[in-house]
Design an enzyme around this catalytic site. Structure first.
Site, short mmCIF file in Angstrom:
data_model
loop_
_atom_site.label_atom_id
_atom_site.label_comp_id
_atom_site.label_asym_id
_atom_site.label_seq_id
_atom_site.Cartn_x
_atom_site.Cartn_y
_atom_site.Cartn_z
N SER A 152 -51.87 39.06 39.84
CA SER A 152 -51.17 38.74 41.01
C SER A 152 -52.15 38.51 41.97
O SER A 152 -53.16 39.15 42.28
CB SER A 152 -50.52 40.21 41.33
N GLU A 183 -54.58 40.02 46.76
CA GLU A 183 -54.97 41.07 46.00
C GLU A 183 -56.44 40.97 45.36
O GLU A 183 -57.25 41.79 45.61
CB GLU A 183 -54.03 41.20 44.85
N ARG A 187 -52.91 49.35 45.18
CA ARG A 187 -53.70 48.29 44.81
C ARG A 187 -55.02 48.58 45.65
O ARG A 187 -55.82 47.69 45.96
CB ARG A 187 -53.24 47.03 44.75
P1 NAP Z 1 -40.81 42.70 38.32
O1 NAP Z 1 -40.51 43.53 37.16
O2 NAP Z 1 -39.95 41.11 38.09
O3 NAP Z 1 -40.54 43.09 39.69
C1 NAP Z 1 -40.62 42.45 40.86
C2 NAP Z 1 -41.39 43.21 41.89
O4 NAP Z 1 -40.57 44.24 42.16
C3 NAP Z 1 -42.61 43.81 41.44
O5 NAP Z 1 -43.60 43.39 41.94
C4 NAP Z 1 -42.35 45.40 41.74
O6 NAP Z 1 -43.27 45.74 42.50
C5 NAP Z 1 -41.27 45.47 42.13
N1 NAP Z 1 -40.34 46.28 41.72
C6 NAP Z 1 -39.27 46.19 40.62
N2 NAP Z 1 -38.91 47.08 40.16
C7 NAP Z 1 -39.20 48.08 40.90
C8 NAP Z 1 -38.85 49.56 40.83
N3 NAP Z 1 -37.82 49.96 40.06
N4 NAP Z 1 -39.47 50.31 41.86
C9 NAP Z 1 -40.42 49.80 42.45
N5 NAP Z 1 -40.69 48.42 42.66
C10 NAP Z 1 -40.02 47.59 41.69
O7 NAP Z 1 -42.19 42.35 38.33
P2 NAP Z 1 -43.04 41.36 37.41
O8 NAP Z 1 -43.85 40.36 38.13
O9 NAP Z 1 -42.51 41.00 36.07
O10 NAP Z 1 -44.45 42.49 37.27
C11 NAP Z 1 -44.00 43.70 36.52
C12 NAP Z 1 -45.29 44.63 36.69
O11 NAP Z 1 -46.38 44.30 36.42
C13 NAP Z 1 -45.11 45.16 38.26
O12 NAP Z 1 -45.32 46.34 38.37
C14 NAP Z 1 -46.38 44.43 38.71
O13 NAP Z 1 -46.94 44.73 39.68
C15 NAP Z 1 -47.34 44.23 37.56
N6 NAP Z 1 -48.24 43.28 37.36
C16 NAP Z 1 -49.61 43.68 37.97
C17 NAP Z 1 -50.26 42.65 38.15
C18 NAP Z 1 -51.54 42.70 38.71
O14 NAP Z 1 -52.33 41.70 38.75
N7 NAP Z 1 -51.81 43.44 39.35
C19 NAP Z 1 -50.07 41.25 37.57
C20 NAP Z 1 -48.89 41.08 37.07
C21 NAP Z 1 -48.08 42.22 36.97
P3 NAP Z 1 -44.71 46.36 42.03
O15 NAP Z 1 -45.71 45.09 41.70
O16 NAP Z 1 -45.42 47.11 43.22
O17 NAP Z 1 -44.59 47.27 40.62
#
Ligand code: NAP
Length: 352
Positions: A250, A347, A178
């Site tokens: 996020s 973020e 990020r």
């Molecule tokens: P999730 O799938 O419930 O997972 C929770 C957290 O654990 C995430 O933040 C993710 O990190 C990490 N994670 C889960 N599985 C992983 C794996 N196999 N390897 C590495 N890291 C893992 O998360 P969620 O909240 O539903 O979001 C899903 C994805 O959308 C995530 O990748 C999240 O970053 C992305 N997202 C981004 C934004 C943004 O504004 N940038 C907003 C919402 C969601 P990471 O976040 O590093 O992937």
């Protein structure tokens, strides 16, 4: 509201408004009045608004959809350029891939839809991320194990120091989790377009729990269209739509910590989720820390809360001030620090 006509170099008049509210231009619906405000639709407009800001001795701020930006409420002594320079074109067509150039004012998700419609894979895991193409490299958007930098060839920028358009290759963008060179040089670089390499091959299902569960039991490899559909459905269940509930995605980054620090955390909380980044560093889930101390869904004052389905997302009722958001951030980070001795980082980009 007064407005000036700024003659841009290609002889098209660019309207520059004075004292223009930014509240409707950020997804958190926070922001005071910009001293000057104009809409950018071409490279000539970029040069023109840069020269205008220079003549007024004011910093220039470029806004896309404001989905990752928090702006102070009081008057902003800046020239703000709203990026609406659009276009998507194929630059090179190879046997297994294509180079696609997309301009900064395109909506990111329209680019993903375009890629999927053309059967090009690589960015489908980044479906439904709000904001513009121009904002994507600034924070190296990422989701479901895919980051923009995984597919990026180069970024075309206007370098306001050199006063010329230049291409920055992948290495020069200093991408990180990020993060990028652009995030710390917002006044130097104006993102004009990005070029991505997209594949003509069938995609893989992202290795995340939600996406694996979605396709569990399926015998055949899903199509590009169905992977995009899955991501859109999963995200819409877990994340509030910023056009309905003001938010900036996020609000906190997942901390990346030295493995010794994480070992200490796991001694106390063996159930804490963690993900290996490299041999020395481990990523922990900031949302878990927030949930562990009971802050998921909690309100902070009258106008701000953490979302009930996703503790990383700070939401407002549309009436929040910059101060309300700052107070909530302070309270959350202090509680996390006290409980886990971990410092959470925000973020979104803060403009003061
Ligand atoms: P999730 O799938 O419930 O997972 C929770 C957290 O654990 C995430 O933040 C993710 O990190 C990490 N994670 C889960 N599985 C992983 C794996 N196999 N390897 C590495 N890291 C893992 O998360 P969620 O909240 O539903 O979001 C899903 C994805 O959308 C995530 O990748 C999240 O970053 C992305 N997202 C981004 C934004 C943004 O504004 N940038 C907003 C919402 C969601 P990471 O976040 O590093 O992937």
């Amino acid at each position: 509201m007064a407005y000036l006509m700024l003659k841009s170099i290609h002889n098209k008049n660019m309207e520059i408004l004075e004292d223009h509210s930014l509240k409707d231009f950020t997804s958190l619906r926070v922001g005071g009045n910009a001293r000057y405000f104009g809409i950018i639709q071409s490279e000539k407009d970029i040069e023109a608004i840069h020269k205008f800001a220079k003549s007024k001795i004011l910093p220039l701020l470029i806004l896309g959809k404001g989905t990752n930006t928090i702006i102070k409420d009081s008057p902003l002594p800046r020239v703000v350029g709203l990026m609406e320079f659009t276009g998507i074109n194929i630059k090179n067509d190879f046997e297994d891939s294509v180079y696609v150039e997309a301009y900064a004012g395109e909506l990111w998700d329209d680019l993903v839809q375009w890629a999927v419609d053309h059967e090009y894979s690589g960015i489908e895991a980044l479906s439904a991320i709000p904001g513009t193409v121009g904002a994507a490299p600034i924070q190296n958007i990422g989701a479901y194990g895919c980051e923009l930098s995984d597919n990026l060839v180069n970024v075309k920028v206007y370098d306001t120091d050199l006063e010329e358009f230049v291409f920055l290759g992948l290495e020069e963008c200093h991408f990180n989790y990020r993060d990028s060179i652009f995030k710390s040089n917002l006044e130097k670089y104006i993102v004009v377009s990005i070029t991505l390499e997209l594949s003509k091959n069938k995609p893989e299902i992202p290795q995340y729990k939600d996406t694996q569960l979605y396709f569990a039991g399926r015998k055949t490899r899903p199509s590009l269209k169905s992977i995009r559909k899955a991501i859109v459905e999963i995200r819409s269940k877990k994340l509030p739509d910023p056009s309905v509930v003001p938010n900036a995605g996020s609000f906190f980054k997942n901390p990346i910590l030295e493995k010794e620090v994480v070992a200490e955390l796991l001694r106390k909380y063996p159930e804490a989720p963690y993900f290996k980044v490299n041999d020395e560093q481990i990523k922990i889930y900031a949302g878990w820390l927030i949930e562990k101390i009971g802050l998921k869904g909690k309100t902070f004052g009258e106008n701000v809360a953490l979302h009930k389905n996703n503790s990383l997302v700070l939401i407002t009722n549309g009436n929040a001030t910059f101060k309300d958001i700052g107070k909530a951030k302070k309270e959350i980070t202090e509680l996390i620090k006290k409980k886990f001795d971990i410092t959470l980082e925000m973020e979104p980009i803060v403009i003061k």
